[in-house]
Design a protein around this motif. Structure first.
Motif, PDB file in Angstrom:
ATOM      1  N   ASP A 292      15.914  -3.477   8.366  1.00 51.59           N
ATOM      2  CA  ASP A 292      15.885  -2.262   9.180  1.00 51.59           C
ATOM      3  C   ASP A 292      14.995  -2.445  10.404  1.00 51.59           C
ATOM      4  N   LYS A 293      14.959  -1.412  11.245  1.00 48.60           N
ATOM      5  CA  LYS A 293      14.092  -1.394  12.415  1.00 48.60           C
ATOM      6  C   LYS A 293      12.638  -1.382  11.964  1.00 48.60           C
ATOM      7  N   PRO A 294      11.736  -1.998  12.732  1.00 50.22           N
ATOM      8  CA  PRO A 294      10.325  -2.068  12.338  1.00 50.22           C
ATOM      9  C   PRO A 294       9.700  -0.710  12.021  1.00 50.22           C
ATOM     10  N   GLU A 295      10.004   0.309  12.814  1.00 47.07           N
ATOM     11  CA  GLU A 295       9.352   1.608  12.620  1.00 47.07           C
ATOM     12  C   GLU A 295       9.797   2.321  11.347  1.00 47.07           C
ATOM     13  N   ARG A 296      10.869   1.813  10.706  1.00 43.80           N
ATOM     14  CA  ARG A 296      11.356   2.454   9.478  1.00 43.80           C
ATOM     15  C   ARG A 296      11.113   1.624   8.234  1.00 43.80           C
ATOM     16  N   SER A 297      10.521   0.426   8.380  1.00 43.72           N
ATOM     17  CA  SER A 297      10.497  -0.486   7.238  1.00 43.72           C
ATOM     18  C   SER A 297       9.616   0.015   6.094  1.00 43.72           C
ATOM     19  N   TYR A 298       8.527   0.711   6.403  1.00 45.14           N
ATOM     20  CA  TYR A 298       7.680   1.182   5.302  1.00 45.14           C
ATOM     21  C   TYR A 298       8.279   2.391   4.601  1.00 45.14           C
ATOM     22  N   GLN A 299       9.092   3.147   5.299  1.00 47.39           N
ATOM     23  CA  GLN A 299       9.882   4.193   4.639  1.00 47.39           C
ATOM     24  C   GLN A 299      10.869   3.547   3.672  1.00 47.39           C
ATOM     25  N   ARG A 300      11.500   2.435   4.102  1.00 46.79           N
ATOM     26  CA  ARG A 300      12.437   1.729   3.228  1.00 46.79           C
ATOM     27  C   ARG A 300      11.711   1.142   2.018  1.00 46.79           C
ATOM     28  N   LEU A 301      10.507   0.631   2.226  1.00 42.84           N
ATOM     29  CA  LEU A 301       9.738   0.085   1.102  1.00 42.84           C
ATOM     30  C   LEU A 301       9.480   1.172   0.065  1.00 42.84           C
ATOM     31  N   ASP A 302       9.073   2.344   0.500  1.00 39.61           N
ATOM     32  CA  ASP A 302       8.830   3.458  -0.426  1.00 39.61           C
ATOM     33  C   ASP A 302      10.106   3.816  -1.186  1.00 39.61           C
ATOM     34  N   GLU A 303      11.245   3.804  -0.479  1.00 40.88           N
ATOM     35  CA  GLU A 303      12.523   4.118  -1.130  1.00 40.88           C
ATOM     36  C   GLU A 303      12.876   3.074  -2.179  1.00 40.88           C
ATOM     37  N   MET A 304      12.626   1.807  -1.880  1.00 43.31           N
ATOM     38  CA  MET A 304      12.947   0.739  -2.828  1.00 43.31           C
ATOM     39  C   MET A 304      12.054   0.809  -4.063  1.00 43.31           C
ATOM     40  N   VAL A 305      10.777   1.117  -3.854  1.00 46.97           N
ATOM     41  CA  VAL A 305       9.859   1.281  -4.989  1.00 46.97           C
ATOM     42  C   VAL A 305      10.309   2.449  -5.857  1.00 46.97           C
ATOM     43  N   ALA A 306      10.690   3.554  -5.217  1.00 45.23           N
ATOM     44  CA  ALA A 306      11.159   4.723  -5.968  1.00 45.23           C
ATOM     45  C   ALA A 306      12.435   4.398  -6.739  1.00 45.23           C
ATOM     46  N   TYR A 307      13.300   3.577  -6.151  1.00 45.58           N
ATOM     47  CA  TYR A 307      14.537   3.197  -6.820  1.00 45.58           C
ATOM     48  C   TYR A 307      14.261   2.364  -8.077  1.00 45.58           C
ATOM     49  N   VAL A 308      13.385   1.367  -7.964  1.00 42.25           N
ATOM     50  CA  VAL A 308      13.052   0.546  -9.139  1.00 42.25           C
ATOM     51  C   VAL A 308      12.420   1.414 -10.223  1.00 42.25           C
ATOM     52  N   GLU A 309      11.652   2.397  -9.814  1.00 47.27           N
ATOM     53  CA  GLU A 309      11.061   3.326 -10.790  1.00 47.27           C
ATOM     54  C   GLU A 309      12.144   4.025 -11.607  1.00 47.27           C
ATOM     55  N   THR A 310      13.274   4.372 -10.965  1.00 45.24           N
ATOM     56  CA  THR A 310      14.354   5.033 -11.712  1.00 45.24           C
ATOM     57  C   THR A 310      14.920   4.111 -12.792  1.00 45.24           C
ATOM     58  N   LEU A 311      14.946   2.807 -12.527  1.00 45.19           N
ATOM     59  CA  LEU A 311      15.515   1.871 -13.498  1.00 45.19           C
ATOM     60  C   LEU A 311      14.658   1.765 -14.747  1.00 45.19           C
ATOM     61  N   VAL A 312      13.348   1.550 -14.564  1.00 45.63           N
ATOM     62  CA  VAL A 312      12.484   1.413 -15.741  1.00 45.63           C
ATOM     63  C   VAL A 312      12.384   2.741 -16.492  1.00 45.63           C
ATOM     64  N   THR A 313      12.525   3.853 -15.775  1.00 48.68           N
ATOM     65  CA  THR A 313      12.514   5.164 -16.433  1.00 48.68           C
ATOM     66  C   THR A 313      13.766   5.342 -17.281  1.00 48.68           C
ATOM     67  N   LYS A 314      14.926   4.985 -16.728  1.00 52.59           N
ATOM     68  CA  LYS A 314      16.182   5.102 -17.482  1.00 52.59           C
ATOM     69  C   LYS A 314      16.170   4.213 -18.719  1.00 52.59           C
ATOM     70  N   LEU A 315      15.473   3.099 -18.649  1.00 51.39           N
ATOM     71  CA  LEU A 315      15.394   2.190 -19.800  1.00 51.39           C
ATOM     72  C   LEU A 315      14.319   2.616 -20.800  1.00 51.39           C
ATOM     73  N   GLU A 316      13.661   3.749 -20.516  1.00 57.08           N
ATOM     74  CA  GLU A 316      12.692   4.365 -21.439  1.00 57.08           C
ATOM     75  C   GLU A 316      11.523   3.428 -21.754  1.00 57.08           C
TER      76      GLU A 316
END
Length: 428
Positions: A292-316
């Motif tokens: 992504d564009k430089p000014e949005r990359s840390y927003q993308r990082l937060d989104e990716m971290v939140a996404y991985v969180e959904t996986l480990v949560t779904k796996l209980e």
């Protein structure tokens, strides 16, 4: 790699920030600046020489029109000398540029401001936790014993076929692996990632593009006859899809996901920390990559971290997120968050994912850029994360879900496995 602009505009700040990664950069940075001065002077002299040649060429033309052939020939000899000098200056400039690149390839990425100080994993900072700790009785077994009891994974057979660190998955174990791969891929696709299936070997340019070379060549399997490397992660081939590419701003962000087998030579020392699935030479992983564009990359990082969180949560699974300290970060990362799950029978946390922002470090190596609305071209930021690595997920699932009747499968995974329990084998 770092850009010359970063170094020249903020020399002392670059040196100081790299100390957070336990890297003393002053000598390397000084060398870069010295070679850049050689490059700059060579370019100036070359430009002057070429300009003089152009002027003399015009003068020769005028003299020939006037019939002053002898004078024209005299000037031609000057041009010949200037051409020789220009060739020498071009070589000097190219040598300086090669030295700059060679040095910069050995300098790690700058850590972000919020990276914690520290030299080791002990200095990592826990930023979030979740999930419930399982309550196991005193007879609970670690996953390597469960794998043997339930005939899920044969570590000794893997040693026979290949060597230590290459397990053979069998029956319910093989089906669980396949289910997890499909579960992770489907979740990534639903989250907006385009699935790709990359090669499992890459060339040197790809290794340099993402920073595995020259930093981690000792950890990679090298097919010397073809000079190809087995991939340590799908990050390498997927990110290299965009090597030497200029993306259009309207097409950003780019999001890809890929399943691959991963190969790593350095599996670590012996002992309880590397038993069973804790550390392998070959393992399966689903990767997510974002550009992504430089000014949005840390927003993308937060989104990716939140996404991985959904996986480990779904796996209980019980989980925690660590922000890595400067000394525990990878060579190429600007900021990394590690996910760990708790493996109840081992009574320890296991890393299952690293999610990182590389800022422009990989993009500069890859020459991956984007064209903005004003038609200017600039470097993108690249990010990637494990979503997820399978071995330690399997270890935690087996250990945390063992019951007297068998091993329970988390509800979200059941549509993929086709079974709710791995039944306890009848005693012989």
């Amino acid at each position: 790699m770092l850009t010359l602009k970063q170094i020249k505009e903020n020399t002392e700040a670059v040196i100081e920030r790299l100390r957070k990664k336990q890297f003393e950069a002053r000598e390397a940075i000084t060398e870069v600046l010295n070679f850049d001065e050689i490059r700059r002077r060579s370019q100036q002299e070359l430009d002057a020489s070429l300009s003089r040649q152009k002027a003399l060429a015009k003068e020769i033309g005028d003299l020939m029109k006037q019939g002053a052939k002898e004078q024209a020939e005299s000037i031609r000899s000057q041009v010949a000398l200037l051409k020789e000098a220009s060739k020498s200056l071009e070589e000097k400039k190219a040598e300086a540029e090669a030295k700059i690149r060679e040095i910069l390839l050995s300098v790690p990425n700058l850590p972000a401001d919020i990276v914690p100080e520290g030299a080791t994993a002990e200095d990592n900072v826990c930023v979030k936790t979740g999930g419930e700790m399982p309550a196991l009785d005193a007879t609970a077994e670690p996953h390597w014993e469960l794998a043997k009891d339930y005939d899920l994974i044969d570590f000794e057979l893997g040693v026979k076929i290949s060597g230590a660190g290459f397990p053979v998955y069998k029956g319910y174990g093989a089906r669980l692996q396949r289910a997890l791969i499909n579960f992770f891929l489907d979740n990534a696709r639903e989250a907006g990632y385009l699935e790709v299936q990359p090669p499992y070997v890459v060339n040197e340019d790809s290794g340099y593009g993402t920073g595995q070379l020259p930093d981690k060549e000792g950890q990679m399997y090298h097919a010397t006859a073809d000079n190809l490397y087995l991939i340590p992660t799908a990050e390498v081939p997927v990110t290299n899809i965009y090597r030497d590419v200029i993306l259009e701003e309207k097409d950003l962000p780019v999001r890809n996901t890929a399943y691959s087998a991963c190969f790593r030579r350095e599996a670590g020392s012996y002992g309880k920390d590397v038993r069973g699935l804790n550390r392998l030479h070959q393992f399966d992983k689903v990767e997510i990559v974002c550009i992504d564009k430089p000014e949005r990359s840390y927003q993308r990082l937060d989104e990716m971290v939140a996404y991985v969180e959904t996986l480990v949560t779904k796996l209980e699974l019980p989980w925690r997120i660590l922000r890595l300290s400067g000394g525990d970060m990878s060579f190429t990362s600007a900021l990394t968050y590690d996910f760990e799950v708790f493996s109840a029978a081992q009574k320890r946390w296991l890393e299952v994912s690293s999610v990182s922002n590389f800022e422009s470090y990989q993009a500069n190596r890859l020459r991956c850029r984007y064209r903005d609305a004003e038609q200017g071209v600039q470097l993108v930021h690249t990010l990637n994360g494990s979503a997820l690595a399978l071995p330690r997920i399997v270890a935690a699932l087996l250990e945390n879900n063992q019951t007297p009747e068998g091993i329970r499968i988390p509800e979200a995974l059941r549509p993929y496995t086709g079974f709710d329990f791995i039944p306890r084998p009848a005693k012989k």
